[in-house]
Design a protein around this motif. Structure first.
Motif, PDB file in Angstrom:
ATOM      1  N   ASN A 393       9.346 139.365  -2.904  1.00 19.08           N
ATOM      2  CA  ASN A 393       8.056 139.665  -3.327  1.00 19.08           C
ATOM      3  C   ASN A 393       7.790 141.154  -3.640  1.00 19.08           C
ATOM      4  OD1 ASN A 393       5.325 140.801  -2.076  1.00 19.08           O
ATOM      5  ND2 ASN A 393       4.965 139.000  -3.158  1.00 19.08           N
ATOM      6  N   GLU A 413       2.488 139.921 -10.234  1.00 21.38           N
ATOM      7  CA  GLU A 413       2.013 138.642  -9.641  1.00 21.38           C
ATOM      8  C   GLU A 413       0.535 138.596  -9.071  1.00 21.38           C
ATOM      9  OE1 GLU A 413       4.908 137.206  -6.892  1.00 21.38           O
ATOM     10  OE2 GLU A 413       3.908 135.600  -6.289  1.00 21.38           O
ATOM     11  N   LYS A 414       0.095 139.685  -8.650  1.00 19.93           N
ATOM     12  CA  LYS A 414      -1.734 139.494  -8.206  1.00 19.93           C
ATOM     13  C   LYS A 414      -2.351 139.155  -9.705  1.00 19.93           C
ATOM     14  CE  LYS A 414      -1.147 143.402  -5.104  1.00 19.93           C
ATOM     15  NZ  LYS A 414      -1.122 145.116  -4.929  1.00 19.93           N
ATOM     16  N   TYR A 416      -0.814 138.035 -12.728  1.00 21.81           N
ATOM     17  CA  TYR A 416      -0.244 137.108 -13.444  1.00 21.81           C
ATOM     18  C   TYR A 416       0.598 136.144 -12.673  1.00 21.81           C
ATOM     19  CZ  TYR A 416      -1.544 140.424 -17.043  1.00 21.81           C
ATOM     20  OH  TYR A 416      -2.196 141.331 -17.966  1.00 21.81           O
ATOM     21  N   PRO A 417       0.078 135.188 -12.054  1.00 21.89           N
ATOM     22  CA  PRO A 417       0.741 134.191 -11.034  1.00 21.89           C
ATOM     23  C   PRO A 417       1.904 133.761 -11.358  1.00 21.89           C
ATOM     24  CG  PRO A 417      -1.534 133.536 -11.059  1.00 21.89           C
ATOM     25  CD  PRO A 417      -1.486 134.563 -12.249  1.00 21.89           C
ATOM     26  N   GLU A 418       2.070 133.384 -12.782  1.00 22.26           N
ATOM     27  CA  GLU A 418       3.447 133.117 -13.161  1.00 22.26           C
ATOM     28  C   GLU A 418       4.630 134.075 -13.208  1.00 22.26           C
ATOM     29  OE1 GLU A 418       0.652 133.915 -14.956  1.00 22.26           O
ATOM     30  OE2 GLU A 418       1.130 134.733 -16.971  1.00 22.26           O
ATOM     31  N   LYS A 420       6.163 135.518 -11.125  1.00 24.52           N
ATOM     32  CA  LYS A 420       6.633 135.667  -9.656  1.00 24.52           C
ATOM     33  C   LYS A 420       7.600 136.717  -9.233  1.00 24.52           C
ATOM     34  CE  LYS A 420       7.711 132.437  -5.845  1.00 24.52           C
ATOM     35  NZ  LYS A 420       7.115 133.169  -4.776  1.00 24.52           N
TER      36      LYS A 420
END
Lengths: 448, 486
Positions: A393, A413-414, A416-418, A420
């Motif tokens: 992360n 990721e915050k 754009y969750p995709e 990762k």
């Protein structure tokens, strides 16, 4: 009360009260009803002397990791760039920073001319015909562009690419709610605005299409194609740009943009924990009278001598009140001055060289990441940012990088969750080869 | 100020001259034309000037010499609070640990900045009597709009969609109605009475179930305290509306009355006015917004909170109106404001207001024989004269303002508020000495005499500035908004 900012003496006070014809200062506040009168003093900390205050504030400043001591690979809208030393010397001239808005032009020619020059430089960078005196920041400038578009086209839908800076999109949403506009996001494909999705979303109610160039992922949007689709629908084409990138990239004006906005922060303005920065707003001549905020124009005095004034004020709140094009009253004059001094210092050659250094150093860093076995998400041309996928992360990685003296990139990721474990890495001209190499090596040492 | 032709920076440019010094380039070189597709490679360079470093310093020094700031001389510009801008503020905001922080750095690496912002919020809560404060808005007008958006969110969350109107007095700042429009509201203007205060009967006649809010400045733009504020608050609250406080005039009431205790639900402050963030020639400012408990859920994200011994950016605000600005507001201005509050302390801030009001009343009394005084009662931090007596002699308020330039003064605000004929709005602030006030009053009286004895000298002013009166009609009719190389 004696204080270095307050020249009042007991003798002054006595003479002034006599002249007014009252016996105490309290009498001057007799019109404040007893029921709302504040008694006593505020419950705030007691005053400190200048030396003690400097020590206190220095201690507070020291609790922060600053970009002079830490090597930063963080951008995402705010950038660590070369700031010529002359910039702060000019800003420190108190004739500039202690002045108000230039409403009395005869004694404000300095600020007025500096803004006129700023407007010219922004036109040059963006390839547009008219630029205003500046806006609060790039985010609010984009929101104002959407409102201008809705008013101009009498349409209610705003299409904004998902590759536009996320905070900027959130500001747009807030403004749109106030104006009852509908904001629809255009999905991205391979890190750029999806043209097929754009065509599908486009309809007779679309006021404008908002894209960023280079976009939030550092990539170059297909402005030519987007312009065609947008104008075929009689919508306005709005481009948000990092003005430094335009030292090398074809300016949006050349691609037929109707409005170009952005933030001049990369020119001479420190990151300062997010502000103050300097939004800019440039348009075609056709939209000149719809621009929000201040405009400085050239004119002559009674003797025919060249001078500058605030002009086309019939758009503004102090004249038009509820019918104004915007409620904006101030601009960011001092930040616009910083940007002007920086652009003047770089000049025609320097702006190109600095932009070019950014492209090359980012490209070098990107290659180094690839050689170290990292996945670089999205191939293709970019400016000074790119995406790297980490084994862990990004927030966790950044905590560890901080221990090593680095400020890592933005955690995608915050928003754009995709994406990762994806970090948006920024490399400006300020990063040395050794910093880049060490940063890549430290990243390579990160394991889950 | 020197009277000579001032070239534009572009006119001093010479091809091949250089003012910059970029970092030594130490990574392998790549060809940019191979990295960027040709249609995206800029063909013509932007026409930025080419100058040496000294050329640049000379140019901007010359421009600064053509500009009047508070450090240059008295600046009694009403409604703008042109007080001294302390130099220690400038030193503090330039410290590396404040000037060179990135807004997205991990929170653990910006604890000092967050602590400062939290402490500033706490101070502003105490000063305004509000329950929470956001530092995000960039300026006063931005704060007004933010505050109205909070009120809108509050009404809508209660399913109350019929409130479409914002009431403002006819003496209000122009930003009030403009902000109402941007927040999606219709503006209703109510009248002021002969005595300069809001007409309560007119307020009652316009308040109703369509009222979202009443926006008020107190003291109002005439420098008069709205004595019936509690009654007005009651009228608006009973109708279900909210009360908005325009904090432009806070310098008049610090430690004397707090908006929160007067019944206001939302306030904005202008940190560049009362709290000495410099005006910068028109910005940047900072316009924090405070609110009462029932509006806290709607504040812009993120809110800065204290969690045990550490400080955090709280994004978990599901009912928030969202962001109003990038990052956390104009941090550099907020640092200056906090430094100022720490310099003054509670007794200092109290003295600020007392001396600001004493100075204004003293000047008003010195000038009242020579100019019309439409509202003859104690003023707060500013007062409004009328130039109608001089107008009858053919000397307009604009002429008086221009004549003041000949004596090195920045004129007062003129033709505002709109309800005063030929208005002259004077705000001395607390940082000016009695000698300065007297010097200015002497010149005002001299100009009033000139209007009688020698009106031409006033009508043709200014005589000593680097340019004479400028043709504003020409500027608007044939706009030249940028330099074009001939």
């Amino acid at each position: 009360m004696q204080h270095r900012y307050l020249p009042m003496t007991d003798q002054d006070q006595k003479e002034m009260l006599d002249r007014i014809g009252v016996s105490s200062i309290d009498e001057l506040f007799a019109d404040i009803p007893e029921s709302v009168r504040f008694k006593g003093e505020y419950n705030i900390k007691a005053a400190v002397s200048e030396p003690d205050l400097l020590a206190e504030m220095a201690a507070m400043a020291k609790k922060n990791a600053n970009l002079k001591e830490y090597k930063s690979f963080l951008g995402a809208g705010a950038y660590d760039h070369y700031i010529p030393v002359v910039v702060d010397h000019v800003l420190s001239r108190s004739e500039f920073y202690t002045a108000y808005t230039p409403y009395q032009p005869e004694i404000s020619q300095g600020v007025l001319q500096a803004i006129f020059e700023f407007q010219t430089m922004i036109c040059e960078m963006t390839g547009m015909e008219v630029a205003n005196a500046s806006m609060y920041d790039g985010g609010t400038a984009l929101a104002e562009a959407a409102m201008l578009s809705a008013g101009h086209t009498r349409r209610k839908q705003i299409l904004v690419s998902r590759t536009v800076q996320p905070d900027t999109r959130e500001i747009l949403q807030t403004y749109a709610r106030g104006q009852n506009l509908e904001v629809v996001e255009i999905p991205e494909q391979d890190g750029v605005t999806s043209l097929t999705q754009l065509e599908e979303l486009m309809n007779e109610n679309t006021a404008c299409v908002l894209v960023q160039y280079p976009n939030f992922f550092g990539r170059i949007e297909d402005l030519a194609a987007i312009e065609k689709i947008t104008h075929a629908n009689k919508s306005l084409f709005v481009v948000s740009s990092n003005p430094l990138a335009l030292g090398v990239l074809t300016p949006p004006g050349k691609f037929g943009a109707d409005i170009v906005v952005g933030d001049a922060q990369p020119f001479g303005i420190p990151t300062s924990y997010g502000g103050p920065y300097c939004g800019f707003f440039a348009v075609t001549e056709k939209l000149m009278r719809k621009v929000p905020g201040r405009l400085v124009g050239q004119t002559v005095d009674e003797e025919g001598k060249r001078g500058f004034v605030l002009t086309l004020q019939a758009r503004e709140q102090h004249i038009r009140r509820d019918k104004a094009t915007s409620n904006i009253c101030s601009n960011q004059a001092l930040c616009a001055l910083a940007a002007s001094v920086s652009m003047a210092t770089l000049g025609k050659q320097g702006v190109r060289e600095m932009a070019s250094q950014n492209i090359q150093k980012a490209h070098y860093a990107r290659n180094q990441f690839k050689s170290a076995g990292f996945e670089v998400v999205y191939e293709g041309p970019g400016f000074n940012e790119f995406i790297v996928r980490l084994p862990i992360n990004v927030d966790a990685a950044n905590k560890r990088l901080l221990q090593k003296g680095f400020i890592g990139g933005f955690n995608l990721e915050k928003n754009y969750p995709e994406l990762k474990n994806c970090m948006l890495v920024c490399v400006t001209e300020m990063r040395k080869k050794a910093d880049i190499d060490t940063f890549v090596r430290e990243m390579g040492d990160l394991h889950a | 100020m020197r009277n000579e032709y001032q070239p534009l920076i572009f006119e001093g440019s010479r091809e091949g001259r250089k003012g910059y010094s970029l970092p030594n380039f130490d990574t392998p070189e790549f060809s940019v034309s191979e990295l960027i597709p040709s249609e995206y490679l800029r063909q013509e360079s932007p026409e930025l000037p080419e100058l040496s470093e000294l050329d640049i310093m000379r140019h901007y020094t010359a421009l600064s010499n053509r500009n009047h700031g508070v450090d240059s001389g008295f600046y009694p510009l009403g409604s703008c609070t042109m007080k001294y801008n302390p130099k220690v503020n400038e030193a503090v905001c330039r410290m590396d640990g404040f000037a060179h922080l990135h807004p997205y750095q991990p929170e653990e690496s910006t604890q000092g900045a967050l602590e400062l912002l939290f402490e500033l919020q706490e101070s502003l809560k105490e000063i305004t009597g509000m329950d929470e404060v956001t530092l995000q808005p960039a300026a006063g007008a931005h704060g007004e709009w933010t505050g109205l958006m909070l009120i809108r969110a509050y009404h809508e969350a209660r399913g109350d969609h019929k409130r479409t109107k914002v009431i403002v007095p006819d003496s209000a700042h122009g930003t009030n109605p403009a902000s109402a429009t941007i927040a999606g509201y219709e503006t209703v203007t109510i009248k002021s009475l002969e005595n300069g205060l809001v007409d309560i009967e007119d307020l009652k006649a316009h308040v109703g179930e369509d009222t979202a809010a009443l926006m008020l400045t107190n003291p109002n733009t005439l420098g008069l305290f709205e004595e019936n504020i509690l009654e007005m608050a009651k009228i608006v609250h009973e109708a279900g509306g909210k009360l908005y406080y325009d904090g432009a005039n806070l310098n008049a009431v610090m430690s004397k009355a707090r908006p929160g205790d007067m019944g206001f639900d939302v306030v904005h402050l202008n940190l560049h006015k009362t709290f000495t963030g410099p005006h910068g020639g028109g910005g940047p400012g900072s316009g924090p917004v405070g609110c009462k408990a029932d509006l806290i859920p709607y504040l812009p994200r993120p809110v800065i909170v204290k969690d045990g011994e550490s400080y955090k950016l709280d994004f978990d605000r599901p009912e928030s109106i969202g962001r109003v600005k990038q990052y956390y507001g104009n941090f550099g201005i907020n640092v200056r404001a906090y430094t100022y509050i720490r310099s003054m302390g509670p007794d200092g801030l109290k003295a600020v207001t007392e001396y600001a009001v004493l100075n204004a009343n003293y000047m008003m009394r010195r000038l009242q024989e020579h100019f019309d005084l439409p509202f003859d009662r104690h003023c707060k931090h500013e007062f409004v004269l009328s130039g109608r007596r001089q107008k009858k002699l053919g000397v307009r308020t604009l002429d008086i303002a221009k004549r003041l330039l000949d004596f090195g003064y920045h004129p007062p605000t003129i033709y505002f508020p709109l309800i005063v004929e030929e208005g002259i709005m004077v705000e001395p602030t607390e940082t000016e000495s009695k000698e300065t006030l007297d010097g200015f009053c002497d010149i005002m009286i001299q100009i009033a005499n000139e209007a009688i004895q020698n009106p031409e000298i006033v009508q043709n002013a200014p005589h000593t500035t680097v340019v004479k009166r400028l043709d504003e009609t020409l500027a608007a009719r044939k706009p030249v908004l940028r330099y074009v190389k001939e």
